[in-house]
Scaffold this active site. Structure first.
Site, PDB file in Angstrom:
ATOM      1  N   ASP A  99      -3.769   0.049   8.595  1.00 45.57           N
ATOM      2  CA  ASP A  99      -3.147   1.303   8.561  1.00 45.57           C
ATOM      3  C   ASP A  99      -3.013   1.932   9.204  1.00 45.57           C
ATOM      4  OD1 ASP A  99      -0.749   2.334   7.378  1.00 45.57           O
ATOM      5  OD2 ASP A  99      -2.062   3.608   6.284  1.00 45.57           O
TER       6      ASP A  99
ATOM      7  N   LYS B 270       5.814   5.578  -1.380  1.00 42.10           N
ATOM      8  CA  LYS B 270       6.800   6.520  -0.909  1.00 42.10           C
ATOM      9  C   LYS B 270       8.311   5.693  -1.784  1.00 42.10           C
ATOM     10  CE  LYS B 270       4.056   6.730   3.477  1.00 42.10           C
ATOM     11  NZ  LYS B 270       4.201   6.313   4.908  1.00 42.10           N
TER      12      LYS B 270
ATOM     13  N   HIS C 214      -6.326   4.606   0.013  1.00 40.73           N
ATOM     14  CA  HIS C 214      -5.801   4.097   1.504  1.00 40.73           C
ATOM     15  C   HIS C 214      -6.013   4.888   2.614  1.00 40.73           C
ATOM     16  CE1 HIS C 214      -1.470   3.941   0.418  1.00 40.73           C
ATOM     17  NE2 HIS C 214      -1.032   3.931   1.763  1.00 40.73           N
ATOM     18  N   HIS C 215      -6.048   6.283   2.022  1.00 38.86           N
ATOM     19  CA  HIS C 215      -5.553   7.373   3.349  1.00 38.86           C
ATOM     20  C   HIS C 215      -7.775   8.291   3.027  1.00 38.86           C
ATOM     21  CE1 HIS C 215      -2.589   7.881   5.153  1.00 38.86           C
ATOM     22  NE2 HIS C 215      -1.654   6.998   3.314  1.00 38.86           N
TER      23      HIS C 215
ATOM     24  N   HIS D  44       0.694  -1.279  -0.241  1.00 36.26           N
ATOM     25  CA  HIS D  44      -0.046  -0.106   0.812  1.00 36.26           C
ATOM     26  C   HIS D  44       0.813   1.411   0.104  1.00 36.26           C
ATOM     27  CE1 HIS D  44       1.037  -0.464   4.449  1.00 36.26           C
ATOM     28  NE2 HIS D  44       0.112   1.250   4.270  1.00 36.26           N
ATOM     29  N   ASP D  45       1.956   1.101   0.917  1.00 37.52           N
ATOM     30  CA  ASP D  45       3.076   2.953   0.710  1.00 37.52           C
ATOM     31  C   ASP D  45       4.046   3.060  -0.478  1.00 37.52           C
ATOM     32  OD1 ASP D  45       1.643   3.971   2.312  1.00 37.52           O
ATOM     33  OD2 ASP D  45       3.041   2.918   4.240  1.00 37.52           O
TER      34      ASP D  45
END
Length: 342
Positions: free
Chosen positions: A287, A209, A258-259, A205-206
């Site tokens: 998360d 980054k 996801h945010h 999911h990240d």
């Protein structure tokens, strides 16, 4: 060299004469068992798996079509090939049987002829050989699929570790999120496949980054407006990285969304409520939980009571209330607060 065991055949027929005749044809080459009704057949196959069933159509109680339907509906018996033995020459019966999953029809009157006996024996052999070949092939496919899935998971774990390693404070974050998300999905009664999907989404999911400057990720004070806008971009970058994985499109969706928040105040698209896919709503809860229960450059691990309070307050705003309730139950069951960064 050990002698190969004879294949098992089950005859299901209420006619003793037909059972005796069929047994005489087959028993030199096969291990034959016989029962006189469909009900007996279904009871027997709970603890016995023949390689082939020869099934009469017209019987007292359950007819052959009903028995075949039950066999095919049961995962444990659905793979057993069935040949109908019938005196019915109507094409409708044959069509119905093939639709239900029978592999062949043999006319009972034909069996009692020299050529008919040979045909029965050969069809039985061919059916058993073909069934075994299919099972062997499926086993090999399953083995290769399992190896491919394991390799995929290992690649995803490596990628997630690469992202987390940009900041020593977030090492292990993605793996923990993946585990929490999978457990939430399990408690919600989701299928094994959905559980594995949300696990994979958690791992990656990240991934976006990778494109964020390390100085921003590791900053131990409040981000300024420009830095905050840049870190928000990781959702878009993650989507762009993963969107071409067509076999698991939820990976890209998880990275992008996801945010998002249940009340529509999240980013990047301002999705609200059920506009956010359920798997992503699960991922969001996992998360945030890990962020609260882990040490970061800007915060310490929060107490379990404080984490619980955040989820109570966020029900219906930040989080899907049903999924938040699942996490609250997980928190309440975790008496020693083991579910945190160790």
């Amino acid at each position: 060299m050990a002698e190969r065991a004879k294949a098992e055949i089950l005859i299901v027929d209420d006619s003793k004469m037909m059972v005796t005749m069929t047994r005489q044809i087959l028993e030199r080459n096969f291990a034959v068992t016989a029962v006189g009704s469909g009900e007996e057949c279904l009871r027997l196959v709970k603890n016995y798996t023949p390689q082939l069933i020869l099934l009469d159509i017209i019987m007292p109680g359950m007819d052959g079509f009903a028995v075949l339907h039950e066999l095919k509906a049961n995962e444990e018996t659905s793979h057993i090939p069935v040949i109908f033995l019938t005196g019915d020459e109507h094409s409708e019966s044959e069509y119905h049987g093939l639709q239900e999953g029978a592999v062949d029809f043999i006319n009972k009157q034909y069996i009692n002829t020299p050529s008919g006996k040979a045909v029965l024996l050969q069809r039985v052999r061919n059916t058993i050989d073909l069934s075994q070949l299919r099972q062997d092939l499926q086993k090999k496919v399953d083995e290769q699929t399992e190896k491919a899935q394991q390799l995929t998971v290992e690649i995803m774990q490596t990628l997630s570790g690469t992202v987390d390693a940009k900041d020593h404070y977030t090492r292990g974050h993605s793996a923990r999120v993946a585990r929490y998300a999978k457990e939430i999905a399990r408690r919600l009664g989701k299928s094994k496949q959905i559980q594995e999907d949300v696990y994979a989404m958690g791992l990656l999911h990240d991934i976006g980054k990778i494109g964020v400057a390390g100085s921003i990720i590791r900053k131990n004070s409040k981000l300024d407006a420009g830095e905050y806008e840049e870190i928000k971009e990781h959702t878009i970058w993650g989507y762009e990285i993963l969107k071409n994985i067509k076999s698991l499109p939820s990976l890209a969706i998880g990275a992008r969304s996801h945010h998002e928040r249940y009340d529509g105040a999240g980013y990047p698209d301002g999705l609200k409520g059920t506009q956010i896919p359920e798997e992503v709503r699960i991922l969001t809860v996992a998360d945030v939980y890990d962020a609260l229960s882990s040490k970061r450059s800007y915060s310490q691990i929060r107490s379990q009571a404080a984490v619980r309070k955040e989820f109570e307050a966020g029900k219906g705003t930040h989080f899907d209330p049903i999924i938040a309730d699942v996490m609250l139950r997980m928190i309440d069951e975790d008496k020693d607060y083991q579910m945190k960064e160790q």
